[in-house]
Design an enzyme around this catalytic site. Structure first.
Site, PDB file in Angstrom:
ATOM      1  N   SER A   1      55.913  15.889  27.144  1.00 46.28           N
ATOM      2  CA  SER A   1      56.163  14.755  28.025  1.00 46.28           C
ATOM      3  C   SER A   1      57.399  15.051  28.886  1.00 46.28           C
ATOM      4  O   SER A   1      57.418  16.046  29.610  1.00 46.28           O
ATOM      5  CB  SER A   1      56.312  13.469  27.213  1.00 46.28           C
TER       6      SER A   1
ATOM      7  N   HIS B   1      48.054  10.928  25.074  1.00 45.20           N
ATOM      8  CA  HIS B   1      49.405  11.468  25.210  1.00 45.20           C
ATOM      9  C   HIS B   1      50.070  11.709  23.860  1.00 45.20           C
ATOM     10  O   HIS B   1      50.981  12.524  23.749  1.00 45.20           O
ATOM     11  CB  HIS B   1      50.239  10.488  26.036  1.00 45.20           C
TER      12      HIS B   1
END
Length: 639
Positions: free
Chosen positions: A495, A608
């Site tokens: 991320s 994610h």
């Protein structure tokens, strides 16, 4: 620790003290590698631990005020099953599922008198109601605003989530508390049971602005009162006197230190003077809401890699109740002052503990004995690095046994407003067991060191002070520890950590191996495709806005991808809505065209959060790809 050893880890969480002050309900979660799934059940401590529920996905236990019933959330074994509210006698027996909402429930919270339970329930909305699965998959989607998708949840525009009252006896139908058309979240009871407060977007249905409204609703249909507009509050609570509080900030401009605010006019900051978040957005503390005392309250806090529990007195004084080099992950308190809590530290995934009223602390469970008995878990060396005058970086180094020299993996966390710290992290244990020294730190922009530290990467600091910090940490780690090999350095992160990895390898060419995972690589395309698409760039790249093409490009790793020479593995999930897979594809294509040794691994049906909560087999395979990549480029020397 081998990648498959994640199956040995038991997550112990959510302790809930019975009103009798003796029994404790808590949740134990397991990884089922063979079934490629997670299971969870509710356990009971009453002198010893025993399993209380038999479902495969039971969570969120909550005792009724009189202690006669236990409410919890149960999800069936099948993927299509939705979580529903279940009830059972507190002394054990058959559980009874009492709701049947199309898309399930979250919660629950008992009314102060125990006459009903409050849940958040989700159902299909508008033209999507009443359709079958095939028609919902076929039908075009009409989109009219932002916030229509959320990572790991999917589409949101076709459903609504509202607060409902549930009759625990099952005699009355569920009843909505409010009547607005917009979603509601985080419902909480007033102490007299007459009102429910929620977060909502009633004045902002298209999400053109940041922030949520705080609305109080009369349970008996007496109307609504708006208590805050366009706020950054994300948790609500009442004190015993009926004052309403919000955790977060009156302003929605993230990142900010999460304080407790009394929602007067104007709101009053109760905990801001400590300059620490009491419930971080990216790194949750032990308590979602305060535990109110006769004088003051208990709350969790995020503080330089630790998550203690502290007590605030009415004058703002603060004392530590549960501290140490660990993370307190859950807490409950009896009327007599006995505490039940769950805690983790770097060499233990977590257990259930108690503190007696006279202050004696003891561990009550031993669920993680198997992973501890393997003898492979390593405790880190902790030290601090000065990156610039007055900038002190908390740093952890996990080293294998032996004289070395060991190849080094610099790990960068996400967020950027997250933090590494004194908690169990399977990633570090797997890498150190494979023969790597792991170095991790909390650069500026991380949670846990106050407002100025958190916002140091906003604007001019983005991609600058954070690089200075991780560079200083690597340099200092190499100087202080002769067992680290300066010629075999790897760098990796996910991320925001993936962003900073991609950004750094274009500027620092000493790294021989890199893993760029679920990264933001192009601000401009990110701004139109991420589930954070409204104005995330404006929050961090301020004053850059969506139309400032030059500023967005200069702040993107894609702008300097041509400088990268480090062999790079790109890992991305195909259903990632936070950093859509196009971010990884662009970076992969740029490196491939430039002749860099690069590969991309794409995980289907994952979002994610793959490394933390993806399918267990995918988590193991992800570890194997990472270890294989680093082994190719950071081979250990013959000794």
């Amino acid at each position: 620790m081998k990648p498959t050893d994640i199956a040995l880890i038991k997550h112990v969480a959510d302790p809930q003290m019975h009103p009798d002050g003796h029994r404790i309900a808590f949740v134990v979660s397991n990884v089922d590698l063979e079934g490629d799934r997670y299971t969870s059940s509710i356990w009971l401590w009453e002198g010893e631990a025993r399993q209380l529920t038999s479902g495969s996905h039971d969570s969120a236990p909550r005792w009724s005020p009189d202690g006669r019933k236990l409410a919890f959330v149960r999800k069936g074994k099948e993927e299509i099953d939705r979580p529903q509210l279940a009830l059972m006698p507190s002394d054990g027996g058959e559980a009874r599922v009492v709701t049947s909402f199309e898309l399930g429930v979250r919660g629950p919270a008992w009314a102060p008198d125990g006459s009903s339970a409050l849940v958040l329930a989700t159902g299909w909305h508008g033209e999507w109601a009443g359709l079958d699965k095939d028609e919902r998959a076929r039908r075009p989607r009409r989109i009219t605003g932002f916030d229509v998708r959320l990572d790991d949840e999917g589409w949101l525009h076709d459903r609504r989530t509202y607060a409902y009252l549930i009759d625990p006896d099952g005699e009355a139908e569920p009843r909505r508390v409010g009547d607005s058309d917009e979603d509601e979240s985080d419902p909480v009871w007033s102490p007299d049971g007459s009102r429910v407060a929620v977060l909502t977007s009633r004045d902002n249905p298209r999400f053109l602005e940041n922030g949520y409204e705080v609305v109080e609703m009369d349970v008996n249909g007496g109307g609504e009162t708006v208590r805050a507009r366009r706020s950054g509050y994300f948790v609500l609570d009442y004190d015993p006197s009926g004052n309403l509080y919000g955790i977060g900030s009156p302003a929605p401009d993230y990142p900010y230190v999460c304080s407790l605010w009394r929602l007067d006019q104007p709101p009053v900051d109760i905990t801001g003077h400590i300059d620490r978040s009491i419930n971080g957005l990216a790194t949750a503390a032990a308590l979602e809401r305060p535990i109110w005392l006769e004088d003051g309250f208990l709350t969790g806090m995020v503080d330089r890699g630790r998550a203690p529990v502290v007590a605030f007195d009415p004058d703002g004084g603060v004392r530590t109740v549960l501290g140490g080099d660990r993370y307190i992950t859950g807490l409950s308190r009896s009327a007599s002052g006995r505490l039940a809590f769950t805690s983790t530290h770097p060499a233990c995934p977590g257990e259930l503990y108690e503190v007696t009223p006279d202050g004696e602390e003891r561990c009550l469970t031993d669920f993680n004995r198997d992973i501890r008995a393997c003898g492979a878990l390593v405790s880190p060396e902790f030290f601090q690095v000065e990156s610039a005058p007055g900038v002190e970086l908390d740093t952890w180094a996990f080293l294998p046994e032996g004289e070395g020299p060991f190849p080094v993996l610099l790990n960068i966390h996400g967020g950027p407003a997250s933090e590494y710290g004194f908690y169990f992290f399977d990633e570090f244990q797997v890498y150190v067991s494979a023969g790597y020294a792991v170095v991790a730190c909390n650069p500026r922009g991380s949670e846990g060191q106050g407002h100025d530290w958190l916002r140091a990467v906003v604007g001019e600091g983005w991609g600058k002070v954070d690089v200075e910090d991780i560079t200083a940490v690597v340099d200092q780690a190499l100087r202080r520890e002769p067992r680290l090999d300066p010629d075999r350095l790897g760098i990796m992160g996910g991320s925001y950590g993936g962003f900073l990895t991609a950004w750094t390898i274009a500027r620092d060419h000493r790294y021989r191996s890199a893993v760029v995972e679920r990264a933001l690589t192009d601000w401009e395309s990110f701004g139109g495709t991420s589930d954070l698409s409204r104005d995330f760039s404006g929050l961090y790249l301020y004053p850059a806005k969506a139309g400032d093409h030059e500023a967005l490009w200069k702040a993107s790793p894609m702008a300097t991808a041509s400088r990268v020479t480090t062999p790079t593995l790109i890992i991305h999930s195909e259903s990632d809505l936070r950093c859509p897979i196009g971010q990884g594809e662009q970076f992969f294509t740029a490196l491939l065209r430039n002749g860099v040794d690069v590969e991309m691994v794409r995980f289907p049906d994952e979002g994610h959060e793959l490394s933390r909560s993806g399918a267990p087999r995918h988590r193991v395979e992800r570890f194997e790809y990472i270890l294989d990549w680093h082994a190719r480029h950071l081979r250990p020397r013959e000794r």
